[in-house]
Design an enzyme around this catalytic site. Sequence first.
Site, PDB file in Angstrom:
ATOM      1  N   GLU A  50     -15.930  -5.160   8.880  1.00  0.00           N
ATOM      2  CA  GLU A  50     -17.318  -5.467   8.515  1.00  0.00           C
ATOM      3  C   GLU A  50     -17.656  -4.997   7.106  1.00  0.00           C
ATOM      4  OE1 GLU A  50     -16.493  -4.122  11.435  1.00  0.00           O
ATOM      5  OE2 GLU A  50     -17.357  -5.381  13.029  1.00  0.00           O
ATOM      6  N   PHE A 112     -23.990   0.294  25.661  1.00  0.00           N
ATOM      7  CA  PHE A 112     -22.687   0.085  25.039  1.00  0.00           C
ATOM      8  C   PHE A 112     -22.858  -0.599  23.684  1.00  0.00           C
ATOM      9  CE2 PHE A 112     -18.908  -2.688  24.422  1.00  0.00           C
ATOM     10  CZ  PHE A 112     -18.002  -1.665  24.148  1.00  0.00           C
ATOM     11  N   GLN A 113     -22.216  -0.080  22.687  1.00  0.00           N
ATOM     12  CA  GLN A 113     -22.297  -0.577  21.303  1.00  0.00           C
ATOM     13  C   GLN A 113     -23.727  -0.643  20.790  1.00  0.00           C
ATOM     14  OE1 GLN A 113     -19.776  -4.141  20.913  1.00  0.00           O
ATOM     15  NE2 GLN A 113     -18.080  -2.774  20.396  1.00  0.00           N
ATOM     16  N   LYS A 162     -29.759  -9.262  21.414  1.00  0.00           N
ATOM     17  CA  LYS A 162     -29.079 -10.390  22.041  1.00  0.00           C
ATOM     18  C   LYS A 162     -30.060 -11.351  22.709  1.00  0.00           C
ATOM     19  CE  LYS A 162     -25.530 -11.762  25.207  1.00  0.00           C
ATOM     20  NZ  LYS A 162     -24.321 -11.428  25.929  1.00  0.00           N
ATOM     21  N   MET A 476      -8.647   9.251 -11.196  1.00  0.00           N
ATOM     22  CA  MET A 476      -9.807   9.892 -11.808  1.00  0.00           C
ATOM     23  C   MET A 476      -9.977  11.312 -11.271  1.00  0.00           C
ATOM     24  SD  MET A 476     -11.961   9.441 -14.158  1.00  0.00           S
ATOM     25  CE  MET A 476     -12.659   7.848 -14.581  1.00  0.00           C
TER      26      MET A 476
END
Lengths: 576, 161
Positions: A50, A112-113, A162, A476
Amino acid sequence: MKMSGAEILIESLKKEGVKHIFGYPGGVVLNIFDSLYDNKEVQLILTRHEQGAVHAADGYARASGKVGVALVTSGPGATNTITGIATASMDSIPLIVFSGQVPTMLIGNDAFQEADIVGISRPCTKYNYLIKDVKDLSRIVKEAFYLAREGRPGPVLIDLPKDVTVSKAEFTWPEIDIRSYKPTYEGNKWMITQAAHLIAKSKKAVIVAGGGVILSGGSKDLRELAEYAEVPVTMTLMGLGSFPGTHALSLGMLGMHGTYYANKAVQGADLLIAIGMRFDDRVTGKIDAFAPEAKIIHIDIDPTSIRKNVRVDVPIVGDVKRVLTVLNKVLKEEVKEQWGEVRKAWLRQINEWRQERPMTYTYRDEVIKPQFVVEKIYELTKGDAIISTEVGQNQMWTAQFYKFDKPRTLLTSGGLGTMGYGFPAAIGAQFAHPNKLVIDIAGDGSIQMNIQELATAVINNLPVKVAILNNHYLGMVRQWQELFFNERYSYSHLDVVPDFVKVAEAYGAVGFRATKPSEVEPVLKEAFKIKKTVFMDFIIDWKEKVYPMVPAGAAIDQMMFEEQKEKPEKKLKAVK
Amino acid sequence: MRHTISLLVENKFGVLSRIAGLFSGRGYNIESLSVGETIDPQISVMTIVTSGDDQIIEQITKQLNKLIDVIKVVDMTELDHVEREMVLIKVAPRQEDKAEVLRLTEIFRGRVVDSGQKTYTIEVTGDEKKIEAIVELLKPMGIKEFVRTGKIAIAREGIKK
C-alpha cells in the site's frame, strides 16, 4: 436509478476525470473492487504494497499536475498508507486516498482489520472524512478533490465503511460550497506594488523559488520576472525545474547541499524574493544568520508559511502564478527605474563566486563517481526525462548534477525525506507519461525499501529505469558519521546487499551492472534503448560524499568542501 | 502573553480533535478550552486561552484559520471584550467558618446551589480575577472539590457618544 456506494464511488471518479487508481484489495473493499472489474474507464494498478500505491499516486500527481488516487483496504492496508500520505502532505501534493473501513455497526469494536485511520491520518492530511451515509458519498468525493487541488494542495483521505459501499442511493453530483475554505488567490495589489518598488531599487536581489511555483504553474511568469528584472534565481529542492537549470541566471539549489554561489548570493543579498517556498531548515541553515542583509518579499498561498521561520518585509498571500502575473505587469508599467548597471555588478560578483567554487567533483578512472553517473544520465537524456530520486546522497547528487529545465521533471520527497519513494513514484509518473523516459536515481539502501514494486513495473510493461548508486552503505548516514561522529559507522554499513541484477531478473526485469567508469555510458545507453523495466547497478566509490555541505546549525555560507573532507575544521564538527 | 481566542467551527465530529491536535502537534499550550453550540446548531463556538509571544500567537491564529472546519478566528485580546468563567466550589467549612463562607458567597454575588451535612456547593461567575479572589479566600475554609468551565468571551459593542 439507484446505485450501490461502490458504483457511486466509481461514477464520481469518472466525473473527476480519474483514469488511474493505484491500490491493493482486501476484505472490506471487495465491493469496490468488484465494481472496478468490468470498468473500462478507470484502471486500477495493483501495487505490491500500500505504501507503493500511495507513492505511485503521488508520482502520478507530481508528473501530471492532476490529483493522484489510491485505494486500499482497512486496518493494515490503511496504516501502510501513512508514510505515503505524510510524504505528499509535506510536499503539498494533491492526493486522494480511499481506505476501506469495517461496517459502521462495528466501528469502535476492535473488529478484525479495524484501525481508526481518520484519527491516525489527521495530522498528515489536509482533511479527512469518514462517510457514514451513502447519500453523502458523491458530494464528499467532489469536496475531497476540490480540497486536494485548491489553495495549497495536499492529501485527503476518505474512509469508506463496508456497508456504505453496499447500500444504495441515487447518484447525484451536487454543487459544493465549503464556507470555511476560501483560499486567497489574488495577491494584495498594494503589497505587490511595494514588492515591485523594492525589486526596482534593489542592488543585490536574489529570487528563491520553491515547489509552489511548480504547483501553481508559474514557471513562465517566474522566468519573465527574472529576465526582466535581471535577478538571479536559486531554487529549493522542491523548486528545481521551476526555472531552467541551464539558464544563465540560474544559481542551482541553495541550502545544506546547495551551490557555493547560491548560498553566497543569498547571504550577500539586499533583497530576497521568496516565491512558493517555506524557509525549511535545510534551506536556511542557522536561522539568525540567514540572509542578514536582505529585505524579504514572500509570496505564498499559505498564510502560515509567511513569518513562520523568518521575518518578512513584504508578505503577499496568493497564488504564485497570479501574483507573478500582476507583479510583472506592475514592474513593467509603474516602476521606471533603470537598474542595468547595478544589476551587472551584482551578477559579476556572483559569477566570481561561481568561478571560485563551481559545482565539481574529482573524476577518477578506476572507480565510478556517483556524480559522473548523474552527469551521464543528464548528457544522454539532454534533460528530457522525468527523474525521481530516493532520499540521501542519491537525492542530493541528482539535485546538484542534473540540470532540471522544466517543471514536473523532478519527483523527490523533499519535506518528509522518504526512502523508498522514488521507485513507486517513477511507476506512477510512467502511467501519467507512457512515452517519456522515467528514471529513478536510487541508492542501494533506499531501493530496498520498496523493491517489491518491481512486480508492478514488470507486469505493466513499464520501461521505468532505476539507476542504483550502490555503495553498500546508507551513504548520507555514513557521511555524517564520518564527519561528525569520529568515523564510528554505527549500523550504516549494509553488509549484505542483494545482487540487484539477479533481483531484477528474478522479477522478469532486466539487470545491468557497471563497476568501471568506462561501463557507465554503455550501460545507460543500452538501458534507455530497451522498452522494459531495467535495474542498473552502479558500484560507486563508497567513500564519496556530498559536497558542498553546510553542517547542521551553521550559517549557509559556512560550507565544507571536498578538499576539507579528510580534516573537517574543528568548529564545524558540532552537531545539533 | 495570554490570549483569548474565539473560534467559530463546523459542528462536526472530530473538530475538537483537529484543534487539540494542532496545538499538541505544534507544541502550543492550551490553558483552557470551552465548546458549545451557537444559535445555528451547525456551528459551534470555541473559546481557547493560550499564551505565547506575538509570533506564536500569529502562527496559532493562522494555523487555526487554515483548518478546513474553522469558519472564523477572532483574537479577543485585541478587542474590547467581556470574559466570563463559572466555577462550582464544594467547601467543607468548620462550624465556626460556615457564616463566613456564606458571607463571602454573597459578597462575590455567588449562590449556594447545594448543601450537605458538612458541605456547601457554591456557584460563582466572573472574570479571572474575581474567580481567583474567591478561591483564595475560601481556601483556608477547606475546599473539597473545585470545577471550572473554562473561559468564554464575547466582543463588546461600541456605544456611539
